[in-house]
Design a protein around this motif. Structure first.
Motif, PDB file in Angstrom:
ATOM      1  N   SER A 219       0.659  -1.208   0.181  1.00 62.97           N
ATOM      2  CA  SER A 219      -0.065   0.032   0.035  1.00 62.97           C
ATOM      3  C   SER A 219       0.791   1.208   0.083  1.00 62.97           C
ATOM      4  CB  SER A 219      -0.867   0.043   1.106  1.00 62.97           C
ATOM      5  OG  SER A 219       0.035   0.087   2.458  1.00 62.97           O
ATOM      6  N   SER A 220       2.044   1.252   0.405  1.00 65.97           N
ATOM      7  CA  SER A 220       2.979   2.274   0.548  1.00 65.97           C
ATOM      8  C   SER A 220       4.029   2.341  -0.460  1.00 65.97           C
ATOM      9  CB  SER A 220       3.416   2.554   1.955  1.00 65.97           C
ATOM     10  OG  SER A 220       2.388   2.747   3.078  1.00 65.97           O
ATOM     11  N   ILE A 221       3.868   1.426  -1.318  1.00 67.11           N
ATOM     12  CA  ILE A 221       4.972   1.464  -2.128  1.00 67.11           C
ATOM     13  C   ILE A 221       5.303   2.669  -3.106  1.00 67.11           C
ATOM     14  CG2 ILE A 221       3.363   0.716  -4.228  1.00 67.11           C
ATOM     15  CD1 ILE A 221       5.551  -1.269  -5.139  1.00 67.11           C
ATOM     16  N   CYS A 222       4.120   3.509  -3.399  1.00 70.18           N
ATOM     17  CA  CYS A 222       4.424   4.969  -3.661  1.00 70.18           C
ATOM     18  C   CYS A 222       3.874   5.904  -2.531  1.00 70.18           C
ATOM     19  CB  CYS A 222       3.563   4.880  -4.840  1.00 70.18           C
ATOM     20  SG  CYS A 222       4.422   4.068  -6.283  1.00 70.18           S
ATOM     21  N   GLY A 223       4.317   7.243  -2.551  1.00 69.00           N
ATOM     22  CA  GLY A 223       3.782   8.237  -1.592  1.00 69.00           C
ATOM     23  C   GLY A 223       4.721   8.078  -0.448  1.00 69.00           C
ATOM     24  N   TYR A 224       4.564   9.038   0.544  1.00 65.91           N
ATOM     25  CA  TYR A 224       5.165   9.271   1.713  1.00 65.91           C
ATOM     26  C   TYR A 224       4.408   8.839   3.007  1.00 65.91           C
ATOM     27  CZ  TYR A 224       8.628  11.945  -1.257  1.00 65.91           C
ATOM     28  OH  TYR A 224       9.278  12.546  -2.183  1.00 65.91           O
ATOM     29  N   THR A 225       4.867   8.188   3.997  1.00 65.89           N
ATOM     30  CA  THR A 225       4.483   7.934   5.246  1.00 65.89           C
ATOM     31  C   THR A 225       4.960   8.974   5.979  1.00 65.89           C
ATOM     32  OG1 THR A 225       6.098   6.424   5.983  1.00 65.89           O
ATOM     33  CG2 THR A 225       4.346   5.575   4.526  1.00 65.89           C
ATOM     34  N   GLU A 226       4.089   8.968   7.365  1.00 66.31           N
ATOM     35  CA  GLU A 226       4.596  10.030   8.516  1.00 66.31           C
ATOM     36  C   GLU A 226       5.913   9.453   8.636  1.00 66.31           C
ATOM     37  OE1 GLU A 226       2.871  12.298  10.003  1.00 66.31           O
ATOM     38  OE2 GLU A 226       0.865  12.291   9.387  1.00 66.31           O
ATOM     39  N   ALA A 227       6.325   8.331   8.796  1.00 68.67           N
ATOM     40  CA  ALA A 227       7.812   8.077   9.184  1.00 68.67           C
ATOM     41  C   ALA A 227       8.619   8.345   8.306  1.00 68.67           C
ATOM     42  CB  ALA A 227       7.919   6.285   9.298  1.00 68.67           C
ATOM     43  N   ASP A 228       8.436   8.358   7.057  1.00 67.51           N
ATOM     44  CA  ASP A 228       9.106   9.017   5.855  1.00 67.51           C
ATOM     45  C   ASP A 228       9.354  10.606   6.071  1.00 67.51           C
ATOM     46  OD1 ASP A 228       9.433   6.565   4.408  1.00 67.51           O
ATOM     47  OD2 ASP A 228       7.666   6.916   3.385  1.00 67.51           O
ATOM     48  N   TYR A 249      -2.590  17.431   2.870  1.00 69.97           N
ATOM     49  CA  TYR A 249      -1.889  16.473   1.793  1.00 69.97           C
ATOM     50  C   TYR A 249      -1.965  15.090   2.126  1.00 69.97           C
ATOM     51  CZ  TYR A 249      -0.427  20.923   0.064  1.00 69.97           C
ATOM     52  OH  TYR A 249      -0.222  22.167  -0.354  1.00 69.97           O
ATOM     53  N   ASN A 250      -2.245  14.674   3.334  1.00 71.62           N
ATOM     54  CA  ASN A 250      -2.224  13.284   3.739  1.00 71.62           C
ATOM     55  C   ASN A 250      -3.660  12.627   3.231  1.00 71.62           C
ATOM     56  OD1 ASN A 250      -1.105  10.882   4.665  1.00 71.62           O
ATOM     57  ND2 ASN A 250      -1.586  11.182   6.902  1.00 71.62           N
ATOM     58  N   GLY A 251      -3.732  11.508   3.525  1.00 67.84           N
ATOM     59  CA  GLY A 251      -4.967  10.758   3.477  1.00 67.84           C
ATOM     60  C   GLY A 251      -5.049   9.624   2.351  1.00 67.84           C
ATOM     61  N   TYR A 252      -4.321   9.310   1.602  1.00 65.74           N
ATOM     62  CA  TYR A 252      -4.347   8.553   0.628  1.00 65.74           C
ATOM     63  C   TYR A 252      -4.259   7.084   1.314  1.00 65.74           C
ATOM     64  CZ  TYR A 252      -4.352  12.068  -2.610  1.00 65.74           C
ATOM     65  OH  TYR A 252      -4.304  13.344  -3.509  1.00 65.74           O
ATOM     66  N   SER A 253      -5.276   6.093   0.649  1.00 65.90           N
ATOM     67  CA  SER A 253      -5.190   4.620   1.495  1.00 65.90           C
ATOM     68  C   SER A 253      -5.417   3.868   0.222  1.00 65.90           C
ATOM     69  CB  SER A 253      -6.259   4.502   2.293  1.00 65.90           C
ATOM     70  OG  SER A 253      -6.276   3.145   2.705  1.00 65.90           O
ATOM     71  N   TRP A 254      -4.713   2.596   0.047  1.00 70.09           N
ATOM     72  CA  TRP A 254      -4.946   1.510  -0.797  1.00 70.09           C
ATOM     73  C   TRP A 254      -5.056   0.263   0.274  1.00 70.09           C
ATOM     74  CZ3 TRP A 254      -2.038   5.795  -2.291  1.00 70.09           C
ATOM     75  CH2 TRP A 254      -2.641   6.426  -3.405  1.00 70.09           C
ATOM     76  N   ARG A 255      -5.679   0.495   1.099  1.00 66.14           N
ATOM     77  CA  ARG A 255      -5.853  -0.713   2.108  1.00 66.14           C
ATOM     78  C   ARG A 255      -4.580  -1.170   3.035  1.00 66.14           C
ATOM     79  NH1 ARG A 255      -8.048  -6.186  -0.315  1.00 66.14           N
ATOM     80  NH2 ARG A 255      -8.798  -6.389   1.768  1.00 66.14           N
ATOM     81  N   GLY A 256      -3.777   0.113   3.060  1.00 65.81           N
ATOM     82  CA  GLY A 256      -2.689  -0.309   4.090  1.00 65.81           C
ATOM     83  C   GLY A 256      -3.168   0.296   5.456  1.00 65.81           C
ATOM     84  N   ALA A 257      -2.264  -0.208   6.500  1.00 58.09           N
ATOM     85  CA  ALA A 257      -2.494   0.235   7.935  1.00 58.09           C
ATOM     86  C   ALA A 257      -2.340   1.836   8.081  1.00 58.09           C
ATOM     87  CB  ALA A 257      -1.675  -0.316   8.894  1.00 58.09           C
ATOM     88  N   GLU A 258      -1.477   2.430   7.147  1.00 61.88           N
ATOM     89  CA  GLU A 258      -1.114   3.583   7.154  1.00 61.88           C
ATOM     90  C   GLU A 258      -1.471   4.327   6.034  1.00 61.88           C
ATOM     91  OE1 GLU A 258       3.028   6.348   8.892  1.00 61.88           O
ATOM     92  OE2 GLU A 258       2.959   4.302   8.085  1.00 61.88           O
ATOM     93  N   ARG A 259      -2.105   5.699   6.055  1.00 62.79           N
ATOM     94  CA  ARG A 259      -2.362   6.429   5.141  1.00 62.79           C
ATOM     95  C   ARG A 259      -0.935   7.172   4.568  1.00 62.79           C
ATOM     96  NH1 ARG A 259      -7.396   6.813   4.140  1.00 62.79           N
ATOM     97  NH2 ARG A 259      -8.963   5.925   5.615  1.00 62.79           N
ATOM     98  N   VAL A 260      -1.072   7.655   3.332  1.00 62.50           N
ATOM     99  CA  VAL A 260       0.142   8.345   2.683  1.00 62.50           C
ATOM    100  C   VAL A 260       0.047   9.868   2.184  1.00 62.50           C
ATOM    101  CG1 VAL A 260       1.122   5.785   2.404  1.00 62.50           C
ATOM    102  CG2 VAL A 260       0.035   7.321   0.440  1.00 62.50           C
TER     103      VAL A 260
END
Length: 516
Positions: A219-228, A249-260
Motif C-alpha cells: 500500500s505504501s509502495i508509492c507516496g510518503y508515510t509519516e515515518a518517511d 496532503y495526507n489521507g491516501y489509502s490503498w488498504r494499508g494500515a497507514e495513510r500516505v
C-alpha cells in the motif's frame, strides 16, 4: 540533519542518488516483489512516484551497485547478476494519431537495441518486441526484465474520441500479450498506470499479471508515510504546522494500515512554503470533470460512495463507473472497509483538503455558466457563514442563481433533476474549505448537510418546490430533531431550510432558526 536538494519533477533514480537529493527508500518493496513473484501490475494516480520506482527497478536489475549503498536492499542483492532490461514508457507523445502508438513503440525498441548493442529491427511492433526479448536472453544468457510505464496513457489521452480509444486499446492488447507469450525468456515484468482496465478488454492477453494495487503489503509502495517525513525530511519540517500538512496532503489509502502523503505536494510545499493545490493543478486528466458532468453527478454523493475491488477496477472505453474513475485518478480514496457476503466492500471519500476543495471548484464551474461561476468565487461564502451572516449568504446564493440564464437550465440535463440545486450548494461549501458532511446519519435520519464552523454548527435541509415556499425544509429539521447529535459540541446550532423553485429557478426560501 543537513538540508538536501528537493527532487521536484525528477524521475531518474541515478540523478537523485548522485546529486544527493532527498530520497525515500522504496527498495525493500522491490526486494519483496522479486522474492514473491514474476509479473506485476500497479495502478496509482499521476505524480505519485510510479516512474521513479520503475527507474529504481531498472538500475537494480542492471546491478548498478554504487547507487544503492546505504539503502535497504544493498546487502540483500546479488550484484554480480546483471540482467538485460527493456523499458517502455508512454509518458510522452500525442496518441490521437492512429499510427502514433506503433511509432512510439518502434522508437523505444530501437533505443533499447542501440543501448544493448543487439540490433533486431524490422517487423511489426509486437514481432520486434518478441524478437528483442528472445535475442537478449540468448545473447546475454540471462532472462530479460520488462518494465512498462504509463501503459494506459495512449488510451486515456483519447477517451473523448471513443473510436480512437478503442483502436489504441486493441493495439496495445496484442502488443502487451507478447509478455505472456515470451514468459520463458522473462525474469520479471512490472506494469504501471493510472487506470486498471477490465480483464476482458486490455488484460485478456496478459492475464498472468498479479495486481498489487489493493494489496495491503504494497500500500505504501508509492507516496510518503509519516515515518518517511520524520526520517527523510526532518530538516524541512520545523517551518510548518504538522497538523496542517496532514489536513492538506495526507489521507491516501490503498488498504494499508497507514495513510500516505502525495509526494508532489510535499515537495512543492517545502519548496514554496505555500499550502496550495500543487498536485491537482498538474495531475487532473482533462476527461475527468467532463465525464462527471455528463454523468450528472450528484455532488454530495462523493461523500458516500461504496465499491468492491471489482467495481473499482471496472474501467473500459465507453464504460467508466464514477467510483472507479474517481478512485483510480486519486480524487477519492478508501476511508473504510467492511466484509459483506465474504467479500471486502470499500467506503470512499476525499483524501484531503486539497482534493476536496479543488474538485468541487471544478464541479461548481461545470454546473454553471461561465459568467455565473466567475461572479461567485468560492471563498466569499465561508466568511459569511462563519460570522453568522445568513442573510448575506442568502443574497450571495440568490445572485449566483439569478446569473444562470433560463436557456442554460433547459438545455442542461443536470438542471432537470432535484439534485442540481443541492449539488451546487454543496460544491460551493466544499470549495470554500468548510468542514462539512453530506447526508450525515443519526438515529433520527439523515440531514442533507452538516457544516461545522469554528464557533457554531449549521444544519441544512434542501427541498425543491413547484413554485412558492412552504416552509417544509425548516419544518423537517425541527420535527426530526437532527440537532440532537451535535449538542455535545457545546456550540450554537443553526437550522437552515433552503427551498428552490422549479418554476422560478432560484431560492424561494432561506429560513434560519436556532435549534430548540
Amino acid at each position: 540533519m543537513t538540508r538536501r536538494r528537493l527532487p521536484i519533477g525528477i524521475q531518474t533514480f541515478r540523478e537523485i542518488r548522485e546529486d544527493e537529493c532527498y530520497y525515500v527508500d522504496k527498495t525493500a518493496y522491490a526486494l519483496r516483489l522479486v522474492d514473491q513473484g514474476k509479473h506485476f501490475f500497479l495502478s496509482r494516480p499521476r505524480r505519485f512516484g510510479k516512474s521513479l520506482f520503475l527507474d529504481t527497478l531498472k538500475e537494480l536489475f542492471e546491478a548498478n551497485e554504487p547507487l544503492f549503498r546505504g539503502l535497504a536492499i544493498h546487502d540483500r542483492w546479488d550484484w554480480s547478476a546483471r540482467r538485460p532490461v527493456v523499458r517502455l514508457s508512454f509518458g510522452g507523445g500525442n496518441y490521437s494519431d492512429p499510427e502514433a502508438v506503433g511509432t512510439r513503440i518502434q522508437e523505444k525498441l530501437a533505443a533499447t537495441e542501440r543501448r544493448t548493442g543487439i540490433p533486431v529491427g524490422g517487423g511489426s511492433p509486437a514481432g520486434r518486441f518478441a524478437d528483442l526479448i528472445e535475442v537478449l536472453h540468448r545473447e546475454t544468457g540471462r532472462r530479460v526484465v520488462v518494465l512498462v510505464d504509463e501503459y494506459d496513457k495512449p488510451i486515456l489521452d483519447v477517451l473523448g474520441d471513443p473510436d480512437a480509444a478503442r483502436a489504441n486499446r486493441d493495439f496495445l492488447r496484442g502488443f502487451y500479450g507478447v509478455v505472456k507469450d515470451s514468459d520463458a525468456h522473462i525474469r520479471f515484468s512490472f506494469f504501471t498506470g493510472v487506470s486498471k482496465f477490465t480483464k476482458v478488454s486490455l488484460f485478456s492477453e496478459l492475464n498472468n499479471l498479479r495486481d498489487i494495487t489493493l494489496s495491503p503489503p504494497f500500500s505504501s509502495i508509492c507516496g510518503y508515510t509519516e515515518a518517511d517525513l520524520d526520517a527523510v525530511f526532518a530538516p524541512e519540517l520545523p517551518n510548518f504546522d504538522r497538523e496542517r500538512i496532514r489536513d492538506w496532503y495526507n489521507g491516501y489509502s490503498w488498504r494499508g494500515a497507514e495513510r500516505v502523503y502525495n509526494p508532489y505536494d510535499i515537495l512543492l510545499l517545502f519548496a514554496t512554503g505555500d499550502f496550495d493545490i500543487h498536485w491537482f493543478e498538474t495531475a487532473t486528466p482533462s476527461f475527468l470533470v467532463e465525464i462527471l458532468r455528463r454523468r450528472e453527478l450528484f455532488a454530495p454523493s462523493l461523500e458516500t460512495m461504496f465499491g468492491t475491488s471489482e467495481l473499482l477496477s471496472s474501467f473500459d472505453v465507453g464504460r467508466i463507473e464514477p467510483e472507479a474513475l474517481l478512485f483510480q485518478t486519486g480524487y477519492l480514496t478508501i476511508i473504510g472497509e467492511e466484509e459483506l457476503a465474504g467479500r471486502p466492500h470499500f467506503q470512499l471519500g476525499y483524501p484531503n483538503r486539497e482534493v476536496r476543495q479543488s474538485l468541487n471548484e471544478y464541479l461548481l464551474r461545470a454546473m454553471s455558466p461561465r459568467d455565473a461561476g466567475r461572479d461567485a468565487p468560492a471563498g466569499r461564502l465561508a466568511p459569511l457563514l462563519e460570522s453568522g451572516d445568513f442573510r448575506g449568504a442568502e443574497k450571495l446564493l440568490r445572485a449566483f442563481f439569478d446569473a444562470i440564464p433560463y436557456e442554460w437550465h433547459t438545455r442542461n440535463d443536470l438542471a432537470r433533476f432535484e439534485g442540481y440545486y443541492p449539488s451546487v450548494f454543496y460544491s460551493w461549501c466544499a470549495a470554500s474549505g468548510l468542514d462539512l458532511v453530506a447526508e450525515e446519519s443519526s438515529r433520527r435520519g439523515r440531514v442533507d448537510l452538516a457544516i461545522r464552523l469554528s464557533r457554531s454548527v449549521v444544519l441544512v435541509e434542501f427541498k425543491v418546490v413547484d413554485r412558492e415556499a412552504d416552509g417544509s425544509a425548516l419544518r423537517q429539521l425541527k420535527e426530526r430533531g437532527y440537532a440532537g447529535k451535535y449538542r455535545a459540541s457545546g456550540h450554537p446550532i443553526h437550522l437552515v431550510g433552503v427551498e428552490f423553485s422549479r418554476a422560478r429557478r432560484n431560492i424561494v426560501a432561506f429560513d434560519v432558526a436556532p435549534a430548540g
